[in-house]
Write a protein that holds these residues in place. Structure first.
Motif, mmCIF file in Angstrom:
data_model
loop_
_atom_site.group_PDB
_atom_site.id
_atom_site.type_symbol
_atom_site.label_atom_id
_atom_site.label_comp_id
_atom_site.label_asym_id
_atom_site.label_seq_id
_atom_site.Cartn_x
_atom_site.Cartn_y
_atom_site.Cartn_z
ATOM 1 N N ARG A 184 0.852 -1.192 0.000
ATOM 2 C CA ARG A 184 0.000 0.000 0.000
ATOM 3 C C ARG A 184 0.884 1.237 0.000
ATOM 4 N NH1 ARG A 184 -5.504 -0.566 1.921
ATOM 5 N NH2 ARG A 184 -5.946 -2.768 2.155
ATOM 6 N N ILE A 185 0.430 2.255 -0.711
ATOM 7 C CA ILE A 185 1.172 3.517 -0.738
ATOM 8 C C ILE A 185 1.019 4.188 0.617
ATOM 9 C CG2 ILE A 185 1.236 5.835 -1.757
ATOM 10 C CD1 ILE A 185 0.502 4.495 -4.430
ATOM 11 N N THR A 186 2.146 4.565 1.213
ATOM 12 C CA THR A 186 2.132 5.202 2.523
ATOM 13 C C THR A 186 2.406 6.694 2.445
ATOM 14 O OG1 THR A 186 4.476 4.675 2.832
ATOM 15 C CG2 THR A 186 2.865 3.098 3.703
ATOM 16 N N ARG A 187 2.983 7.131 1.306
ATOM 17 C CA ARG A 187 3.325 8.544 1.177
ATOM 18 C C ARG A 187 3.499 8.883 -0.299
ATOM 19 N NH1 ARG A 187 8.792 11.051 3.788
ATOM 20 N NH2 ARG A 187 8.349 13.227 3.420
ATOM 21 N N PHE A 188 3.060 10.096 -0.672
ATOM 22 C CA PHE A 188 3.256 10.594 -2.027
ATOM 23 C C PHE A 188 4.003 11.914 -1.945
ATOM 24 C CE2 PHE A 188 2.430 10.890 -6.466
ATOM 25 C CZ PHE A 188 2.414 12.255 -6.718
ATOM 26 N N LEU A 189 5.072 12.022 -2.719
ATOM 27 C CA LEU A 189 5.876 13.249 -2.743
ATOM 28 C C LEU A 189 5.916 13.781 -4.169
ATOM 29 C CD1 LEU A 189 8.705 11.672 -0.644
ATOM 30 C CD2 LEU A 189 7.214 13.478 0.155
ATOM 31 N N GLU A 190 5.525 15.014 -4.352
ATOM 32 C CA GLU A 190 5.528 15.607 -5.683
ATOM 33 C C GLU A 190 6.912 16.139 -6.018
ATOM 34 O OE1 GLU A 190 4.621 16.523 -9.328
ATOM 35 O OE2 GLU A 190 3.175 15.541 -8.024
ATOM 36 N N LYS A 191 7.593 15.458 -6.924
ATOM 37 C CA LYS A 191 8.926 15.833 -7.416
ATOM 38 C C LYS A 191 9.883 16.207 -6.276
ATOM 39 C CE LYS A 191 7.034 17.206 -11.792
ATOM 40 N NZ LYS A 191 6.705 18.268 -12.727
ATOM 41 N N PRO A 192 10.121 15.260 -5.366
ATOM 42 C CA PRO A 192 10.947 15.582 -4.195
ATOM 43 C C PRO A 192 12.434 15.706 -4.548
ATOM 44 C CG PRO A 192 10.519 13.243 -4.254
ATOM 45 C CD PRO A 192 9.712 13.860 -5.384
ATOM 46 N N GLU A 193 13.128 16.500 -3.778
ATOM 47 C CA GLU A 193 14.590 16.540 -3.884
ATOM 48 C C GLU A 193 15.118 15.165 -3.490
ATOM 49 O OE1 GLU A 193 16.304 18.999 -5.216
ATOM 50 O OE2 GLU A 193 14.366 19.992 -5.537
ATOM 51 N N GLU A 194 16.250 14.796 -4.035
ATOM 52 C CA GLU A 194 16.813 13.443 -3.846
ATOM 53 C C GLU A 194 16.943 13.042 -2.376
ATOM 54 O OE1 GLU A 194 17.396 11.469 -6.572
ATOM 55 O OE2 GLU A 194 16.629 13.131 -7.761
#
Length: 105
Positions: free
Chosen positions: A50-60
């Motif tokens: 299951r997806i636990t977190r979504f990050l929009e274009k995160p820094e590395e």
């Protein structure tokens, strides 16, 4: 894995979605050398998938995940009513719409 790059079949995706409860969000592993800051990145629980977190274009340095969202979601009609509530809780979001919906009646 639902399908490989060479065998993506939308009919297979829809059959899988209809056969299970809940929603379906498709993600893929970034290519070698592809930067996570170029895509929406998901973090996934290794036990439940299951997806636990979504990050929009995160820094590395924000995540070690190499799993990118393809912005392909299968969402049940009864879930759509919760989307506005979810989006209202995202203060950093500049666009507060979920896009267009294809509703099968």
């Amino acid at each position: 894995m639902l399908c490989s790059d060479q065998n993506f079949d939308i009919a297979q995706v829809i059959r899988f979605f209809r056969s299970k409860p809940g929603e379906l969000i498709i993600y893929y592993e970034l290519e070698e050398g592809e930067r996570s800051s170029s895509r929406g990145i998901v973090e996934v629980c290794p036990e439940t998938h299951r997806i636990t977190r979504f990050l929009e274009k995160p820094e590395e340095e924000r995540t070690t995940s190499r799993l990118a969202s393809v912005v392909f979601y299968c969402i049940r009609g009864e879930t759509l009513s919760y989307m506005s509530d979810f989006l209202s809780l995202q203060p950093q979001a500049s666009e507060r719409t979920f896009g267009l919906f294809w509703v099968r009646r």
